[in-house]
Design a protein around this motif. Structure first.
Motif, PDB file in Angstrom:
ATOM      1  N   GLN A  49       0.811  -1.216   0.000  1.00  0.00           N
ATOM      2  CA  GLN A  49       0.000   0.000   0.000  1.00  0.00           C
ATOM      3  C   GLN A  49       0.849   1.272   0.000  1.00  0.00           C
ATOM      4  OE1 GLN A  49      -3.496   0.501  -0.169  1.00  0.00           O
ATOM      5  NE2 GLN A  49      -3.249  -1.593  -0.913  1.00  0.00           N
ATOM      6  N   LEU A  50       2.114   1.151   0.310  1.00  0.00           N
ATOM      7  CA  LEU A  50       2.991   2.320   0.412  1.00  0.00           C
ATOM      8  C   LEU A  50       3.708   2.616  -0.895  1.00  0.00           C
ATOM      9  CD1 LEU A  50       4.571   1.627   3.929  1.00  0.00           C
ATOM     10  CD2 LEU A  50       2.319   2.557   3.339  1.00  0.00           C
ATOM     11  N   ARG A  51       3.370   1.899  -1.949  1.00  0.00           N
ATOM     12  CA  ARG A  51       4.042   2.065  -3.241  1.00  0.00           C
ATOM     13  C   ARG A  51       3.154   2.823  -4.223  1.00  0.00           C
ATOM     14  NH1 ARG A  51       5.609  -2.995  -5.977  1.00  0.00           N
ATOM     15  NH2 ARG A  51       7.301  -1.745  -6.891  1.00  0.00           N
ATOM     16  N   LEU A  52       3.724   3.870  -4.831  1.00  0.00           N
ATOM     17  CA  LEU A  52       3.032   4.687  -5.833  1.00  0.00           C
ATOM     18  C   LEU A  52       3.823   4.578  -7.132  1.00  0.00           C
ATOM     19  CD1 LEU A  52       0.747   6.738  -6.370  1.00  0.00           C
ATOM     20  CD2 LEU A  52       2.282   8.539  -5.586  1.00  0.00           C
ATOM     21  N   ILE A  53       3.224   3.952  -8.134  1.00  0.00           N
ATOM     22  CA  ILE A  53       3.956   3.549  -9.347  1.00  0.00           C
ATOM     23  C   ILE A  53       3.388   4.253 -10.576  1.00  0.00           C
ATOM     24  CG2 ILE A  53       4.617   1.605 -10.802  1.00  0.00           C
ATOM     25  CD1 ILE A  53       5.852   1.551  -8.004  1.00  0.00           C
ATOM     26  N   SER A  54       4.283   4.707 -11.443  1.00  0.00           N
ATOM     27  CA  SER A  54       3.884   5.330 -12.701  1.00  0.00           C
ATOM     28  C   SER A  54       3.739   4.270 -13.773  1.00  0.00           C
ATOM     29  CB  SER A  54       4.925   6.366 -13.142  1.00  0.00           C
ATOM     30  OG  SER A  54       4.649   6.819 -14.448  1.00  0.00           O
ATOM     31  N   ILE A  55       2.570   4.254 -14.407  1.00  0.00           N
ATOM     32  CA  ILE A  55       2.374   3.313 -15.505  1.00  0.00           C
ATOM     33  C   ILE A  55       3.227   3.743 -16.692  1.00  0.00           C
ATOM     34  CG2 ILE A  55       0.333   4.574 -16.321  1.00  0.00           C
ATOM     35  CD1 ILE A  55      -0.791   1.906 -17.297  1.00  0.00           C
ATOM     36  N   GLY A  56       3.964   2.828 -17.236  1.00  0.00           N
ATOM     37  CA  GLY A  56       4.820   3.122 -18.377  1.00  0.00           C
ATOM     38  C   GLY A  56       6.179   3.630 -17.964  1.00  0.00           C
ATOM     39  N   GLN A  57       6.209   4.664 -17.132  1.00  0.00           N
ATOM     40  CA  GLN A  57       7.492   5.240 -16.736  1.00  0.00           C
ATOM     41  C   GLN A  57       8.249   4.317 -15.793  1.00  0.00           C
ATOM     42  OE1 GLN A  57       7.161   9.138 -14.999  1.00  0.00           O
ATOM     43  NE2 GLN A  57       9.345   9.549 -15.108  1.00  0.00           N
ATOM     44  N   GLY A  71      -1.249  -7.337  -4.576  1.00  0.00           N
ATOM     45  CA  GLY A  71      -1.331  -6.467  -3.407  1.00  0.00           C
ATOM     46  C   GLY A  71      -0.061  -5.696  -3.149  1.00  0.00           C
ATOM     47  N   ARG A  72       0.718  -5.437  -4.205  1.00  0.00           N
ATOM     48  CA  ARG A  72       2.007  -4.779  -4.015  1.00  0.00           C
ATOM     49  C   ARG A  72       2.043  -3.340  -4.543  1.00  0.00           C
ATOM     50  NH1 ARG A  72       4.145 -10.135  -5.156  1.00  0.00           N
ATOM     51  NH2 ARG A  72       4.417  -9.609  -7.366  1.00  0.00           N
ATOM     52  N   VAL A  73       0.877  -2.731  -4.774  1.00  0.00           N
ATOM     53  CA  VAL A  73       0.812  -1.342  -5.231  1.00  0.00           C
ATOM     54  C   VAL A  73      -0.373  -0.656  -4.554  1.00  0.00           C
ATOM     55  CG1 VAL A  73       0.448   0.195  -7.213  1.00  0.00           C
ATOM     56  CG2 VAL A  73       1.871  -1.844  -7.466  1.00  0.00           C
ATOM     57  N   GLY A  74      -0.144   0.557  -4.055  1.00  0.00           N
ATOM     58  CA  GLY A  74      -1.220   1.302  -3.405  1.00  0.00           C
ATOM     59  C   GLY A  74      -1.871   2.324  -4.299  1.00  0.00           C
ATOM     60  N   GLY A  75      -1.132   2.816  -5.298  1.00  0.00           N
ATOM     61  CA  GLY A  75      -1.679   3.816  -6.199  1.00  0.00           C
ATOM     62  C   GLY A  75      -0.792   3.963  -7.412  1.00  0.00           C
ATOM     63  N   THR A  76      -1.337   4.578  -8.466  1.00  0.00           N
ATOM     64  CA  THR A  76      -0.572   4.817  -9.678  1.00  0.00           C
ATOM     65  C   THR A  76      -0.735   6.267 -10.112  1.00  0.00           C
ATOM     66  OG1 THR A  76      -2.265   4.356 -11.356  1.00  0.00           O
ATOM     67  CG2 THR A  76      -1.118   2.463 -10.407  1.00  0.00           C
ATOM     68  N   PHE A  77       0.158   6.694 -11.006  1.00  0.00           N
ATOM     69  CA  PHE A  77       0.013   8.029 -11.595  1.00  0.00           C
ATOM     70  C   PHE A  77       0.467   7.987 -13.047  1.00  0.00           C
ATOM     71  CE2 PHE A  77       4.202   7.707  -9.799  1.00  0.00           C
ATOM     72  CZ  PHE A  77       5.054   8.490 -10.550  1.00  0.00           C
ATOM     73  N   ASN A  78       0.008   8.975 -13.779  1.00  0.00           N
ATOM     74  CA  ASN A  78       0.323   9.172 -15.204  1.00  0.00           C
ATOM     75  C   ASN A  78      -0.529   8.341 -16.146  1.00  0.00           C
ATOM     76  OD1 ASN A  78       2.167  11.149 -14.673  1.00  0.00           O
ATOM     77  ND2 ASN A  78       3.971   9.864 -14.928  1.00  0.00           N
ATOM     78  N   SER A  79      -1.533   7.641 -15.665  1.00  0.00           N
ATOM     79  CA  SER A  79      -2.521   7.042 -16.569  1.00  0.00           C
ATOM     80  C   SER A  79      -3.769   7.929 -16.506  1.00  0.00           C
ATOM     81  CB  SER A  79      -2.849   5.604 -16.156  1.00  0.00           C
ATOM     82  OG  SER A  79      -3.219   5.533 -14.791  1.00  0.00           O
ATOM     83  N   ALA A  83     -10.229   4.123 -19.732  1.00  0.00           N
ATOM     84  CA  ALA A  83      -9.888   2.837 -20.334  1.00  0.00           C
ATOM     85  C   ALA A  83      -8.537   2.332 -19.850  1.00  0.00           C
ATOM     86  CB  ALA A  83      -9.893   2.956 -21.857  1.00  0.00           C
ATOM     87  N   ASP A  84      -7.599   3.229 -19.603  1.00  0.00           N
ATOM     88  CA  ASP A  84      -6.295   2.833 -19.072  1.00  0.00           C
ATOM     89  C   ASP A  84      -6.390   2.441 -17.600  1.00  0.00           C
ATOM     90  OD1 ASP A  84      -4.906   3.189 -21.432  1.00  0.00           O
ATOM     91  OD2 ASP A  84      -4.364   5.261 -20.988  1.00  0.00           O
ATOM     92  N   ASN A  85      -7.232   3.142 -16.856  1.00  0.00           N
ATOM     93  CA  ASN A  85      -7.288   2.920 -15.408  1.00  0.00           C
ATOM     94  C   ASN A  85      -8.147   1.733 -15.013  1.00  0.00           C
ATOM     95  OD1 ASN A  85      -5.640   5.136 -15.079  1.00  0.00           O
ATOM     96  ND2 ASN A  85      -7.283   6.542 -14.479  1.00  0.00           N
ATOM     97  N   ARG A  86      -9.143   1.435 -15.817  1.00  0.00           N
ATOM     98  CA  ARG A  86     -10.090   0.376 -15.418  1.00  0.00           C
ATOM     99  C   ARG A  86      -9.419  -0.978 -15.205  1.00  0.00           C
ATOM    100  NH1 ARG A  86     -13.313   1.225 -19.063  1.00  0.00           N
ATOM    101  NH2 ARG A  86     -14.594   2.747 -17.935  1.00  0.00           N
ATOM    102  N   PHE A 104      -5.712   6.789  -8.445  1.00  0.00           N
ATOM    103  CA  PHE A 104      -5.019   7.267  -9.638  1.00  0.00           C
ATOM    104  C   PHE A 104      -4.762   8.759  -9.505  1.00  0.00           C
ATOM    105  CE2 PHE A 104      -7.705   3.680 -10.727  1.00  0.00           C
ATOM    106  CZ  PHE A 104      -6.808   2.826 -11.366  1.00  0.00           C
ATOM    107  N   ALA A 105      -3.507   9.147  -9.728  1.00  0.00           N
ATOM    108  CA  ALA A 105      -3.126  10.551  -9.553  1.00  0.00           C
ATOM    109  C   ALA A 105      -2.419  11.063 -10.805  1.00  0.00           C
ATOM    110  CB  ALA A 105      -2.218  10.702  -8.329  1.00  0.00           C
ATOM    111  N   TYR A 106      -2.311  12.377 -10.881  1.00  0.00           N
ATOM    112  CA  TYR A 106      -1.684  13.021 -12.025  1.00  0.00           C
ATOM    113  C   TYR A 106      -1.324  14.451 -11.616  1.00  0.00           C
ATOM    114  CZ  TYR A 106      -0.993  13.766 -17.128  1.00  0.00           C
ATOM    115  OH  TYR A 106      -0.474  13.994 -18.376  1.00  0.00           O
TER     116      TYR A 106
END
Length: 765
Positions: A49-57, A71-79, A83-86, A104-106
């Motif tokens: 839950q403490l991991r914030l990962i950028s999709i693609g980057q 269960g190894r990611v808490g959130g993502t950014f840059n998507s 359709a990308d997030n679903r 999802f953040a940006y």
């Protein structure tokens, strides 16, 4: 507010879908719900839950889906589309063991699909309704694309315009930036960050990032606690007090301790003193950078320092995943610290409404827009209004402006037809193909009534090294494209074009990449290619209107002296070209005021208006010898904070005080009469400054404490009143006590920070 003692502070600075069902609806159930969930989680799931990962980057989508399902990611950014997030949310809400949703953040800083003026431009409006509306629309557009959070607002005080990220902030003044911070958070989050049309705001960059040494990005910050509390910390506090659910941590060190490992900053100040209950996020790769800062020997130590300091989420994480499990098992990191961080991450998701409905912003595939870039998804009218309000008229000799709609106008310059640059840095999901350039705006304004002739005139710069730097990250789709003609050919064409016109409108300044992260400058002048163009155009004798597009104050002495009119447009966004044309042709009377001082030269930096008083000040009209000044040029800024002209004129009466003595817990009122003395309806900003005449520590020459934006018809007058109580007189003394000391205060009211009317009152003991 609880304050640390000076000794303790100094020491700290140098040392270092749902589970079984939907979440309970009642706010009081939040803590119980989260505690119950944490009790079900394994250590690995907690760390995930403490991991914030950028999709693609950071990793490709297929791998990211597997990580989320495990269960190894808490959130993502840059998507940035549903359709990308679903599929990512599907992995969390349908495939992971506990079905904990991700968020999802940006970086939605000044617009999402509709790009508003850069933050420095929004601050130039001095209109908090404009600032809030820009953030509100940004939040609506971002949430409609499936986003839950934005890494904004950026509220770093910036007093060194060499810093490239000056463009992202709201300027140099604590009060104005704090007001913009509050308005932005209200706009992004709306009535609640849980609402489907809102996103959670992450205030950044905590803390003091705008004070990096030499204006060089990522550099160190060394600052007295008193200056921190008085000048640099208030905007962060204002954003958090407005309800921001998150904080992004700065990349710089603070008095020798990197913000990412700074226990005083993240625990003592943010959590204990300010009572912040939200989630903290590192900047990109910042935990790993603790090794390069030299405070960690290896990744294991870096992870330990960060979690101990209070970094809840690691952006672009590898260290937490790799190191925290063994650090906990070995006893070096108590599981309590992991649980605290997880609690804040889950709390943020709860506040975003994701436990009630993980798909509240993503929706179903059937609800996806047929075209995410559809024109119907933009908010052009609001963007045009905001851009109009952001423009600052610096010069207007012989009433060159407004232009008449007729005849021939030569539109010239490397920024005249620059759809990418007009959006500015961090333009989120904005598309250059939907930007209105200055050239297009002028053509639309003159359609059927006049003629527009265009010539580029010059490249942005002829320095190939600079061009290579600006295109480095976009080598396959360069933003700075050079005209292959020689500079002489381009200028000759521009001069000929100008000679065939009645008026010249020339757009010069910086490409957006020149006012961006990692784009600090050693000079603040226009590139040489553009200076040469301006000088050539001046020789034509035609009226010369200079439109500046830039993300920081520039040194524009020649431009000020030689332009018939000078308009600061910043980067005005999607509707920038229309907004500039509106002002140039008088459909809008400019009302913007500078949120940051313009220096005369690079050597004059810093030039901020609210500097501390000194024992040997330079006083205009008196001998300069043995006073604090630079003898080669005139003292003071080229354009002061709060400055901006109009197509009409305004006068201010003397300041009237309701009393000469302010009792403790009482109030007096300062009033002025502002009158439109010109021939056009116009808007101006009446600004209240206060000077503490004598105090226990050195105080600023003046400080902005309030302002009012007023619209007046020709000949109309209005009384503008400012209540003054102890709250406007308080400051942090030598013991970091927030006090209002008895004594005399000067009340100064003006239409900018330099030209003011003054009266004095006394605060009783």
């Amino acid at each position: 507010m609880r304050l640390l003692s000076t000794l303790a502070l100094a020491a700290s600075l140098v040392c270092t879908p749902a589970l079984a069902g939907p979440a309970p609806a009642a706010a009081g159930d939040k803590n119980a719900f989260i505690a119950d969930l944490i009790g079900k989680m394994t250590l690995e799931e907690k760390i995930g839950q403490l991991r914030l990962i950028s999709i693609g980057q950071d990793m490709p989508q297929p791998q990211l889906i597997k990580e989320i399902a495990a269960g190894r990611v808490g959130g993502t950014f840059n998507s940035v589309t549903r359709a990308d997030n679903r599929p990512l949310q599907d992995a969390a809400a349908q495939q992971s063991r506990l079905k904990i949703p991700i968020f999802f953040a940006y970086d939605v800083v000044h617009g999402h699909r509709t790009v508003f003026p850069i933050s420095l431009g929004l601050a130039s409006s001095w209109d908090m309704a404009v600032v809030e509306q820009a953030a509100r629309i940004s939040g609506k557009e971002a949430s409609a694309d499936g986003l839950d959070a934005t890494f904004a607002p950026m509220v770093d005080i910036s007093r060194d315009p060499r810093w490239g990220r000056t463009s992202e902030g709201f300027g140099e003044d604590p009060h104005l930036v704090s007001q913009c911070a509050r308005a932005s958070v209200r706009g992004f989050q709306g009535a609640s960050p849980a609402n489907p049309d809102s996103v959670m705001a992450f205030v950044k960059h905590f803390a003091l990032y705008g004070a990096v040494e030499g204006g060089r990005d990522y550099n160190t910050v060394d600052m007295s606690p008193q200056r921190m509390y008085q000048d640099y910390l208030p905007p962060y506090r204002a954003g958090l007090d407005a309800g921001a659910g998150g904080v992004m941590i700065a990349l710089n060190s603070v008095n020798g301790v990197p913000a990412t490992s700074n226990k005083w900053l993240l625990r003592d100040l943010l959590r204990k003193e300010w009572g912040f209950k939200g989630v903290t996020v590192s900047d990109h790769g910042a935990i790993d950078e603790l090794l390069r800062h030299g405070v960690a020997d290896n990744g294991r130590q870096a992870a330990r320092l960060a979690i101990e300091a209070g970094v809840d989420m690691s952006m672009a994480d590898s260290r937490y995943l790799e190191q925290l499990p063994d650090l906990v098992k070995s006893g070096e990191v108590p599981v309590r610290l992991i649980d605290e961080a997880v609690r804040e991450v889950l709390g943020a998701k709860y506040d975003m409404g994701l436990f009630q409905d993980p798909y509240r912003r993503i929706g179903t595939a059937a609800q996806d827009p047929a075209d995410v870039n559809a024109e119907s998804r933009l908010h052009r009218a609001e963007a045009r209004t905001a851009a109009r309000k952001s423009l600052v008229l610096l010069e207007n000799r012989n009433q060159t402006l407004p232009l008449k709609k007729g005849g021939t106008v030569a539109v010239i310059g490397p920024l005249a037809d620059a759809p990418i640059d007009i959006m500015g840095s961090w333009s989120a999901a904005g598309k250059a193909t939907q930007s209105v350039t200055l050239l297009q705006g002028m053509r639309d304004a003159l359609a059927g009534r006049g003629q527009v002739r265009y010539a580029r005139g010059a490249n942005m710069t002829d320095d190939e090294r600079v061009v290579g730097y600006l295109n480095f990250l976009n080598w396959d789709n360069p933003e700075v494209v050079q005209d292959k003609r020689s500079p002489g050919e381009m200028i000759a064409e521009a001069v000929e074009t100008a000679r065939q016109a009645d008026t010249i409108v020339v757009a010069v300044g910086e490409s957006r990449g020149m006012s961006h992260e990692a784009s600090s400058r050693t000079t603040l002048s226009l590139p040489g290619s553009q200076q040469t163009l301006l000088r050539a155009l001046r020789t034509t004798g035609k009226p010369l209107v200079v439109v500046l597009m830039n993300g920081r104050p520039l040194t524009i002495n020649w431009e000020r002296d030689n332009a018939d009119a000078l308009l600061e447009a910043w980067y005005p966004g999607t509707e920038g070209g229309h907004a500039i044309a509106d002002v140039l042709f008088g459909d809008e009377n400019p009302s913007g005021k500078l949120p940051i001082s313009f220096p005369r030269s690079l050597g004059q930096i810093p030039t901020y208006y609210n500097h501390l008083r000194i024992g040997r000040p330079f006083t205009p009209g008196k001998p300069p010898n043995y006073t604090s000044q630079y003898f080669e040029e005139e003292s003071g800024p080229l354009y002061p904070f709060g400055y901006g002209l109009s197509y009409t004129t305004f006068s201010l009466s003397d300041v009237a005080l309701s009393g000469q003595t302010l009792p403790r817990n009482g109030q007096i009122t300062a009033s002025v009469t502002v009158k439109n003395t010109g021939t056009r309806e116009g808007e101006t900003v009446v600004q209240l400054y206060i000077q503490d005449v004598t105090a226990s520590v050195v105080r600023p020459v003046k400080e902005l404490k309030d302002f009012r934006k007023v619209m007046l018809k020709p000949g109309e007058s209005r009384v503008v009143s400012f209540p003054i109580g102890e709250d406007k007189l308080r400051f942090y003394n030598g013991k970091l006590e927030y006090v209002a000391e008895p004594g005399d205060f000067n009340v100064q009211v003006g239409l900018d920070s330099a030209s003011v009317r003054q009266q004095r009152f006394t605060l009783q003991p």
